[in-house]
Write an enzyme that holds these catalytic residues in place. Structure first.
Site, short mmCIF file in Angstrom:
data_model
loop_
_atom_site.label_atom_id
_atom_site.label_comp_id
_atom_site.label_asym_id
_atom_site.label_seq_id
_atom_site.Cartn_x
_atom_site.Cartn_y
_atom_site.Cartn_z
N GLN A 94 0.84 -1.19 0.00
CA GLN A 94 0.00 0.00 0.00
C GLN A 94 0.87 1.24 0.00
OE1 GLN A 94 -2.85 0.31 3.24
NE2 GLN A 94 -3.02 2.53 2.95
N VAL A 154 -4.96 -0.78 5.21
CA VAL A 154 -5.56 -1.86 4.42
C VAL A 154 -4.55 -2.97 4.16
CG1 VAL A 154 -6.72 -2.45 2.26
CG2 VAL A 154 -7.27 -0.32 3.43
N TYR A 155 -3.29 -2.59 3.95
CA TYR A 155 -2.24 -3.61 3.82
C TYR A 155 -2.19 -4.45 5.10
CZ TYR A 155 2.41 -5.67 3.30
OH TYR A 155 3.46 -6.55 3.23
N ALA A 156 -2.22 -3.79 6.26
CA ALA A 156 -2.23 -4.52 7.52
C ALA A 156 -3.45 -5.42 7.63
CB ALA A 156 -2.17 -3.54 8.69
N LYS A 159 -2.96 -8.53 5.63
CA LYS A 159 -2.03 -9.48 6.23
C LYS A 159 -2.62 -10.13 7.48
CE LYS A 159 1.12 -8.99 3.08
NZ LYS A 159 1.43 -10.10 2.16
#
Length: 250
Positions: A94, A154-156, A159
């Site tokens: 991101q 959002v990346y977190a 994941k």
């Protein structure tokens, strides 16, 4: 050559962590298959793998497309006779953007490339590995799935979702002798981190300062962890293994 006669399949593995892992498995004697989008990078990856003496199948395609994933697994089994190990490594980073300013199409891209590809990989690899008598799958999560950071929410979330999917799938597949784990790399010498460090040097320096070992990890160190989870950790499933120089210990 501890993996002679075994077959390893990785998505997004024509560069970075994925390619380093494919090369690691090739050195141990496994046949290697790669699913990735760029034909030129696929050709270069195949040449590097075959230079180690390992047979290699490269498939050009999108890991977020179910027909592509299904057909890739079938093609691997047809060519090599079985599938024993999988690595869901396709992923996307991101941009540093506050949540309230992130476009919905960027949200969807991040969820598709990271989460949907992992879901599809699990869905189609598990039956093939079961048919081979058992094996293992490793999913590529991140320390961001354990300790999120601001402006990459959002990346977190993606994941975190991969870790949750790993644990749930491990419960479902354990009776079929398919172990499913995840790796959670910290700052590592893959393209994703190098691009981030170039574009955001101040944030990269701050992130690196949180790694007690005081250095960026090497992508070969991540590859070693994937190999460990697939080949050696025979009583381990549903685990998310940090490979992060101590980043998540505190």
């Amino acid at each position: 050559m501890t993996l002679a006669g075994k077959v390893f399949f990785a998505t997004g593995a024509n560069s970075g962590l994925g390619l380093a892992t494919a090369l690691r498995f090739a050195r141990e004697g496994a046949a290697v298959a790669i699913l990735a989008r760029r034909a030129d990078a696929n050709a270069a990856a195949r040449a590097a793998i075959e230079a180690l003496g390992a047979p290699c199948l490269t498939i050009q395609g999108d890991a977020t497309d179910e027909a592509t994933m299904r057909d890739a697994v079938k093609r691997i089994v047809r060519q090599f006779g079985a599938l024993h190990y999988g690595f869901n490594c396709a992923g996307a980073a991101q941009s540093v953007t506050p949540l309230v300013k992130l476009r919905i199409d960027e949200y969807q891209r991040l969820m598709d490339v990271n989460v949907r590809s992992t879901f599809l990989g699990l869905k189609h690899m598990i039956p093939a590995i079961k048919a081979a008598g058992g094996g293992a799958i490793c999913n590529c999560a991140s320390t961001a799935g354990l300790i999120p950071t601001a402006q990459q929410v959002v990346y977190a979330a993606a994941k975190f979702a991969i870790i949750g999917m790993t644990r749930g799938a491990a419960l479902e597949a354990a009776a079929d002798r398919v172990r499913i784990n995840a790796i959670c790399p910290g700052a590592t010498t893959g393209e994703m981190w190098l691009d981030f460090a170039r574009d955001h040097p101040d944030r990269a320096a701050l992130a690196l300062a949180k790694h007690p070992m005081g250095r960026v990890g090497d992508k070969e160190e991540v590859a070693d962890a994937v190999l460990f989870l697939c080949r050696d950790a025979t009583f381990t499933t549903g685990h998310a293994l940090p490979v992060d120089g101590g980043r998540t210990t505190g």
